[in-house]
Design a protein around this motif. Structure first.
Motif, PDB file in Angstrom:
ATOM      1  N   UNK A 122       8.222  -7.302   1.133  1.00  0.00           N
ATOM      2  CA  UNK A 122       8.520  -6.218   0.140  1.00  0.00           C
ATOM      3  C   UNK A 122       8.768  -4.763   0.268  1.00  0.00           C
ATOM      4  N   UNK A 123       8.730  -3.345   0.744  1.00  0.00           N
ATOM      5  CA  UNK A 123       9.395  -2.196   1.132  1.00  0.00           C
ATOM      6  C   UNK A 123       9.059  -1.509   0.900  1.00  0.00           C
ATOM      7  N   UNK A 124       9.317   0.069   0.913  1.00  0.00           N
ATOM      8  CA  UNK A 124       8.865   1.151   0.384  1.00  0.00           C
ATOM      9  C   UNK A 124       9.943   2.148   1.398  1.00  0.00           C
ATOM     10  N   UNK A 125      10.053   2.768   0.828  1.00  0.00           N
ATOM     11  CA  UNK A 125      10.850   4.527   1.228  1.00  0.00           C
ATOM     12  C   UNK A 125       9.888   5.064   0.637  1.00  0.00           C
ATOM     13  N   UNK A 126       9.368   5.607   0.915  1.00  0.00           N
ATOM     14  CA  UNK A 126       8.206   7.138   0.313  1.00  0.00           C
ATOM     15  C   UNK A 126       9.299   8.329   0.181  1.00  0.00           C
ATOM     16  N   UNK A 127      10.204   8.316   1.767  1.00  0.00           N
ATOM     17  CA  UNK A 127      11.589   9.772   1.491  1.00  0.00           C
ATOM     18  C   UNK A 127      11.885   9.457   0.179  1.00  0.00           C
ATOM     19  N   UNK A 128      12.263   7.835  -0.377  1.00  0.00           N
ATOM     20  CA  UNK A 128      13.584   7.886  -1.146  1.00  0.00           C
ATOM     21  C   UNK A 128      12.775   7.506  -2.546  1.00  0.00           C
ATOM     22  N   UNK A 129      11.986   7.778  -2.826  1.00  0.00           N
ATOM     23  CA  UNK A 129      10.730   7.345  -4.192  1.00  0.00           C
ATOM     24  C   UNK A 129      10.618   6.102  -4.690  1.00  0.00           C
ATOM     25  N   UNK A 130      11.043   5.109  -3.395  1.00  0.00           N
ATOM     26  CA  UNK A 130      11.658   3.444  -3.593  1.00  0.00           C
ATOM     27  C   UNK A 130      11.523   2.558  -3.383  1.00  0.00           C
ATOM     28  N   UNK A 188       1.204  -1.044   0.140  1.00  0.00           N
ATOM     29  CA  UNK A 188       0.261  -0.268  -0.020  1.00  0.00           C
ATOM     30  C   UNK A 188       0.335   1.245  -0.509  1.00  0.00           C
ATOM     31  N   UNK A 189       0.713   2.581  -0.261  1.00  0.00           N
ATOM     32  CA  UNK A 189       0.998   3.349  -0.139  1.00  0.00           C
ATOM     33  C   UNK A 189       1.850   3.663   1.352  1.00  0.00           C
ATOM     34  N   UNK A 190       1.258   3.287   2.360  1.00  0.00           N
ATOM     35  CA  UNK A 190       1.803   3.388   3.279  1.00  0.00           C
ATOM     36  C   UNK A 190       3.146   2.467   3.985  1.00  0.00           C
ATOM     37  N   UNK A 191       2.962   1.513   2.878  1.00  0.00           N
ATOM     38  CA  UNK A 191       3.705   0.048   3.527  1.00  0.00           C
ATOM     39  C   UNK A 191       2.948  -0.248   4.361  1.00  0.00           C
ATOM     40  N   UNK A 192       1.694  -0.085   4.950  1.00  0.00           N
ATOM     41  CA  UNK A 192       1.421  -1.196   6.589  1.00  0.00           C
ATOM     42  C   UNK A 192       0.514  -2.397   5.619  1.00  0.00           C
ATOM     43  N   UNK A 193       0.449  -2.181   4.411  1.00  0.00           N
ATOM     44  CA  UNK A 193      -0.390  -3.547   4.054  1.00  0.00           C
ATOM     45  C   UNK A 193       0.366  -4.107   3.081  1.00  0.00           C
ATOM     46  N   UNK A 194       0.668  -5.035   3.609  1.00  0.00           N
ATOM     47  CA  UNK A 194       1.367  -5.815   1.909  1.00  0.00           C
ATOM     48  C   UNK A 194       0.975  -7.167   2.150  1.00  0.00           C
ATOM     49  N   UNK A 195       1.370  -7.858   0.664  1.00  0.00           N
ATOM     50  CA  UNK A 195       0.581  -8.710   0.053  1.00  0.00           C
ATOM     51  C   UNK A 195       1.692 -10.156  -0.381  1.00  0.00           C
ATOM     52  N   UNK A 196       1.360 -10.672  -0.821  1.00  0.00           N
ATOM     53  CA  UNK A 196       2.216 -12.360  -0.486  1.00  0.00           C
ATOM     54  C   UNK A 196       1.694 -13.350  -1.949  1.00  0.00           C
ATOM     55  N   UNK A 197       2.661 -13.763  -2.594  1.00  0.00           N
ATOM     56  CA  UNK A 197       2.676 -15.075  -3.866  1.00  0.00           C
ATOM     57  C   UNK A 197       2.214 -15.939  -2.526  1.00  0.00           C
ATOM     58  N   UNK A 198       1.825 -17.202  -2.901  1.00  0.00           N
ATOM     59  CA  UNK A 198       2.714 -18.510  -2.121  1.00  0.00           C
ATOM     60  C   UNK A 198       3.208 -18.878  -2.222  1.00  0.00           C
ATOM     61  N   UNK A 199       4.152 -18.757  -3.422  1.00  0.00           N
ATOM     62  CA  UNK A 199       5.036 -19.098  -3.850  1.00  0.00           C
ATOM     63  C   UNK A 199       6.561 -18.583  -3.238  1.00  0.00           C
ATOM     64  N   UNK A 200       6.385 -17.079  -2.838  1.00  0.00           N
ATOM     65  CA  UNK A 200       7.151 -16.321  -2.403  1.00  0.00           C
ATOM     66  C   UNK A 200       6.852 -16.136  -0.757  1.00  0.00           C
ATOM     67  N   UNK A 201       5.889 -16.778  -0.682  1.00  0.00           N
ATOM     68  CA  UNK A 201       5.937 -16.137   1.669  1.00  0.00           C
ATOM     69  C   UNK A 201       6.670 -17.219   1.955  1.00  0.00           C
ATOM     70  N   UNK A 202       6.926 -15.796   2.822  1.00  0.00           N
ATOM     71  CA  UNK A 202       8.235 -16.444   4.148  1.00  0.00           C
ATOM     72  C   UNK A 202       9.785 -16.494   3.485  1.00  0.00           C
TER      73      UNK A 202
END
Length: 116
Positions: free
Chosen positions: A70-78, A52-66
């Protein structure tokens, strides 16, 4: 004009790790819903994870879970994808995708190859 540029791909042995980055420019990054997709040869593009835009909500495909984070740094636009315990079946071109104001933007992709 929104632009997304991936980096960090490469060749790694099974069990290894890589960290992908997706740098965004144009628009307001906090308005973007972001995600990682991948496409292996001869296969359709599939979603890996999204955030999500604020990084609080994430979702993963079962094949990669664990294994992937995924993360984001909004201050770095990355946005990032930390990939651990890589498997040969993770081999693919990895793309980042951003959705903003109802429009979808894709990066050019970065190759990840996992050798057995």
């Amino acid at each position: 004009q929104v632009q997304l540029v991936e980096s960090g791909g490469g060749l790694v042995q099974a069990g290894g790790s890589l960290r992908l980055s997706c740098a965004a420019s144009g628009g307001t990054f906090t308005s973007y819903t972001m995600g990682w997709f991948r496409q292996a040869p001869g296969k359709v593009r599939e979603i890996v994870a999204h955030i999500s835009w604020d990084g609080r909500s994430t979702w993963y495909a079962d094949s990669v879970k664990g294994r992937f984070t995924i993360s984001r740094d909004n201050a770095k636009n990355t946005m990032y994808l930390q990939m651990n315990s890589l498997k040969p079946e993770d081999t693919a071109v990895y793309y980042c995708r951003g959705i903003v104001a109802g429009r979808i933007y894709w990066g050019q992709g970065t190759q990840v190859t996992v050798s057995s």
